[in-house]
Design a protein around this motif. Structure first.
Motif, short mmCIF file in Angstrom:
data_model
loop_
_atom_site.label_atom_id
_atom_site.label_comp_id
_atom_site.label_asym_id
_atom_site.label_seq_id
_atom_site.Cartn_x
_atom_site.Cartn_y
_atom_site.Cartn_z
N MET D 5 71.38 94.71 65.58
CA MET D 5 71.22 94.90 64.13
C MET D 5 71.47 96.37 63.77
SD MET D 5 70.52 91.75 63.34
CE MET D 5 70.27 91.94 61.57
N SER D 9 68.25 97.96 58.97
CA SER D 9 68.68 96.78 58.21
C SER D 9 67.44 95.95 57.85
CB SER D 9 69.69 95.96 59.00
OG SER D 9 69.05 95.16 59.95
N LYS D 10 67.55 95.27 56.72
CA LYS D 10 66.38 94.58 56.19
C LYS D 10 65.87 93.46 57.11
CE LYS D 10 68.52 95.01 51.66
NZ LYS D 10 69.20 94.20 50.66
N GLU D 12 65.01 90.57 56.22
CA GLU D 12 65.60 89.28 55.84
C GLU D 12 66.94 89.05 56.53
OE1 GLU D 12 66.01 90.85 51.56
OE2 GLU D 12 67.70 89.46 51.75
N TYR D 13 67.66 90.14 56.81
CA TYR D 13 68.92 89.99 57.53
C TYR D 13 68.66 89.49 58.96
CZ TYR D 13 71.34 92.57 53.81
OH TYR D 13 71.87 92.97 52.62
N ARG D 14 67.65 90.12 59.57
CA ARG D 14 67.32 89.70 60.94
C ARG D 14 66.87 88.24 60.92
NH1 ARG D 14 63.14 93.34 62.94
NH2 ARG D 14 61.59 91.80 62.34
N ALA D 16 67.74 85.94 58.86
CA ALA D 16 68.89 85.06 58.64
C ALA D 16 69.66 84.84 59.94
CB ALA D 16 69.81 85.67 57.58
N VAL D 17 69.75 85.89 60.74
CA VAL D 17 70.44 85.76 62.02
C VAL D 17 69.67 84.80 62.93
CG1 VAL D 17 70.99 87.02 64.15
CG2 VAL D 17 71.63 87.99 61.93
N MET D 56 77.85 88.65 59.64
CA MET D 56 76.66 88.48 58.79
C MET D 56 76.14 89.86 58.36
SD MET D 56 74.64 85.26 60.54
CE MET D 56 73.36 85.17 59.26
N PRO D 57 75.50 89.94 57.21
CA PRO D 57 75.01 91.25 56.75
C PRO D 57 73.94 91.81 57.69
CG PRO D 57 74.54 89.50 55.13
CD PRO D 57 75.27 88.86 56.23
N GLY D 58 73.98 93.11 57.89
CA GLY D 58 72.99 93.77 58.72
C GLY D 58 73.29 93.76 60.20
#
Lengths: 343, 343, 343, 343
Positions: D5, D9-10, D12-14, D16-17, D56-58
């Motif tokens: 990551m 990074s937020k 929520e990004y983690r 989501a992953v 994906m973001p982050g």
């Protein structure tokens, strides 16, 4: 030098090229072909004044004919040179092996390695006191203390010492302690350093740059020869390519190519060339098989504790085994390797 | 840092890796997968002491996770840096162009070029007084006389001066005359020189080496930042590849990659990057289109008489045309270029 | 063709070279220089029969003078070619953009993308039905079903269709459905495939191989032209170098080089060239700034669900933004890009 | 697979992953480090469905852990494979040499060479009937007539025959005449051809592409193994680098690397690898010294009359001398080479 005119280029362009050549004191020969006209340029050997012709109108390309190095060339000196490093000869029928740690870390470390590599047949001890590291936060070497340790090891074992000069600043210090100066790959085209070392008359181990062509490499060696230092030993240590299974691509093709173009001796460094200890012995054997005059090998008593480049260093007993295997290959190509004969 | 164990490697090997990690003061997390077991290593940010694990038995590979540069990183400083070279700013919305001859050859040559490039919108005058040449028999530069000529041109035109430092020996001399020090591609990993220039606090134009990866390049920049010199301007000037239609392969991909990883400004040198004057203008436009903060361009009043690199130099009027074309591209990407507006 | 004799090579060797040249029906011109003798060879344009001279005794090197491609050359046809793909023109003042997914995955996916890229100004839909994948265990494409989906999208949107032919076996099928055939980088020197496609007369999008020099690339294009197919559009898509920050190194230098050597149009593919979606827009702008005639861009509605090459695909709205930015750059260099004008 | 990551990074990004990983049926392990958080992904061996996580973001990067080839791997089969080509074994203690002309030109030419190379110890006759040539105007091979000549030479001498299949079209014809099919460097990643040859069960000599990494090369071999053809012999023949003193850079590092990763035999082709006959013998010796299982050598009775690649071919007596020298090196590394013992 051959000047190729563009197809259909005006006669006045060709005439301008010819005038330019003649004004500069060369002779021009015009050859008119079916699709191209070329102008061959004949005269004294230095063609530098003619380079700008490439940007004259109507000129497609300029092709140099001469090799751009002279003193290093076999054309100037056909027989192979043998370099004397305090009595150790490099370039003769006997192969010369240089071995030791990447970095000098302690007297005990160096003495342990020095004794081991001497017993196995090495003649020159390598070790870095000043380290050019990719990251500014990595270990940068012991400096003069490291040089003193190398000198101590020389006194005890009789091995000669080679160490890297990383800048003009350390040159005098290295001259004080080392039998042979190493120029690292990153300094292969550091011309001020080459000139200075050329003036020093000390034998030099000169490593090829990781993106230096063989032609540029021999031109760089010429910097030292042109200052009067003929004791230059070349060293192939890997070039940079797209392949990432090895740290660099050890370019063994360079061995027969360089041996055919220059009289200077050439050794091979499979430790830096591959970056992986498992591949060091096979590539050492290959280097000797295709004509290298010696090897440079990294040895560390405890690679897992090495301050730099641990993954590519051999343990002393693996090095001894390498020497035994290389000796057989050496004999198969009419060379010898000092050390205990095979029982 | 992630350590990948070989498939089927013994439990004792994994245990030895874990012990090693913990002894060195880090924590080990083991993750057992279907085909591979990995050991993740967590702890303080410097993972150098762990590198040797790569050569422990049973270890397949060691994968670093962290970026190996810190001060140059956008993680450390998110906003783009603007470097001040005697009042000329590099890295802002306005593009900065450096132009001039490869080598200083005479006062008349330099003044002619300086006036022309200033009129076209350049802010910094480039010119080499010390030349690192591939062949020892090529012209090596005018030395201090060349620096004096550059200073005269500055006095007359108000342009700032950038010149290459080829070794520590010339550093003090260059500091006396130049507003900005250039580190050439061949010195990109000359760490002692980088350290010394890092201590000098003078703005630096730092060229990428011809076989230096972007990661290594930013690590090399870190040498200067870690000595306290933050005024570093990066410069993409071509890498070495198999393609020989151009002298080097100008790597414009490096522009968005570098801009995303570091806050330092980046300019592009299409003259050295292509080595062919015909390709300089299109590649200058491309460099600006993908985000470069400026350009370095070789200009010579009579390229056919240039003492070095004639084939890649532009004539003053071609340079003026380049500036006119680049200005339009700059505006199309939200940047400006100083100089006379288009009529 | 220029034959360079070794220095000091015997007269009989030179004589043998001359006899050989004359026996084969060419004329030999001897030029005796200070250090080298060269033999220039003049005659009909095909010099292939002379190649073996390189291995005759006393010969140092053989230097070809002519460009090895003819029909593709600007010498043969000076004005730029404009290729007509079912009414869409490539190579004129207006830029042409091809966009779409790496692989065809479903009708819904393709229609969604097709509508979006058309709205943004693309004229040609790309999509792979047969995928050459590095691993045999990766998704290999939908085959004829994929081609049918592309045809449906053409019927609905009016976009023309380009798709990759991976082998002779799929050629007839692709001819049935596609307006333009794509030859992928891995087939750049697949000469039997090039010949066959040359016979087909269908417009071709011909990608440069990842290690193909520009000279070899234009020779490969010549295979198709020599079979009578002149509708060849070239495509720079990245070469393989040591740099690993991008998947390949998009070689934009190739744009001005190729445009100067051939009359064929050239587009740029920054999606495959960089392999990272973040770098696609800047490199697209750079490609247009240095003279490309168009772009090929990968677009996917949900890159995270893409069956192949997800990390380099743009989402439709990012693509629309790319087109808006590219349009401004296009106008700054005197080109246009279809689509909605900037409000 | 390890997902790194971005710093800061937020959450929520983690999250989501992690959700994505779990939805796809894998397990996620989170490791929180000092500067980075990584998510390790564990589950069934095919990680392809996870590739898109890179966009994906982050997410900073995605690092694969597993080798991407399986059947070719030493992990799957530890002992070295020995391939049987009509009774000639490749991969055992005895080295296998393949020799012959680049192109089949006439029955007399082939028979002369076949007798000579057999006498010197070669076991397999090479010769091209279909030639992939860089220029469409070069000689393209004799086709089936060439195959018949090779078969005649086999009948007379007992040598086995290997010949290149340049496309699917010629496959059946080659299967009719040849004991072993060669896949040339330009077809190394021609996957449809590899699949088809994989189905044929005929032994294959599979050359590495000039810009194919070792990993990609073994993945390409996997295409044939996954179709059930395990009789694949690998061949290092030179990669493309910046060095132009040789036609390619024969990458001998690939020998120990490949031998450590796969059980398939590997031979070396120094003729194509260097492109210069003078360097063939030294590089052949080096190849054997570092562990190759055999050699492929171009031999031509009159290199100056060869229809292709004359400059790299050896004359029969030079080949005999090569075999004599290689035999000594082979014995020094514990291998043997058939042929007359040294007197």
């Amino acid at each position: 030098m051959i000047i190729v005119m563009e197809p259909g280029s005006k006669d006045e362009y060709r005439q301008a090229v010819i005038s330019e050549i003649e004004e500069l004191g060369y002779q021009a020969h015009v050859i008119i072909g079916v699709e191209r006209t070329v102008v061959a340029c004949v005269g004294h050997e230095d063609k530098t004044p003619l380079q700008h012709i490439a940007s004259m109108p109507g000129v497609e390309q300029v092709i140099p004919i001469l090799k751009p190095f002279k003193l290093a060339s076999r054309e100037t000196k056909a027989e192979s040179s043998v370099i004397d490093v305090g009595g150790v000869l490099i370039g003769g029928q006997e192969l010369t092996v240089m071995a030791g740690p990447c970095s000098v870390e302690s007297e005990e470390q160096v003495l342990t390695i020095a004794r081991a590599v001497k017993a196995a047949g090495a003649k020159i001890l390598r070790g870095g006191a000043f380290k050019p590291r990719t990251s500014p936060y990595s270990f940068q070497g012991m400096g003069e203390d490291g040089l003193k340790i190398l000198a101590t090891a020389r006194d005890e074992t009789g091995l000669k010492v080679v160490t890297e000069v990383v800048s003009l600043r350390e040159l005098d210090l290295c001259l004080e302690y080392a039998d042979m100066l190493q120029i690292g790959a990153r300094n292969c085209q550091n011309y001020p350093l080459l000139r200075e070392i050329g003036m020093s008359q000390r034998p030099v181990l000169f490593k090829r740059g990781m993106s230096t062509t063989i032609k540029e490499y021999l031109q760089a060696a010429e910097y030292m020869l042109s200052e009067g230092n003929y004791s230059v030993v070349l060293c192939e240590r890997g070039i940079r390519t797209f392949e990432d299974a090895t740290r660099f691509t050890l370019d063994l093709n360079a061995v027969p190519v360089i041996k055919s173009q220059t009289h200077l001796p050439l050794i091979v460094d499979p430790s830096h060339g591959t970056g992986v200890w498992r591949y060091v012995t096979p590539m050492a054997k290959a280097g000797v098989a295709c004509g290298a005059d010696g090897l440079m090998i990294e040895v560390h008593p405890k690679p897992k504790e090495a301050a730099s480049d641990g993954p590519q260093a051999l343990k002393p007993d693996t090095f001894t085994e390498l020497m035994r295997e290389v000796r057989k290959v050496a004999e198969s190509v009419g060379r010898t390797l000092p050390g205990a004969p095979e029982e």
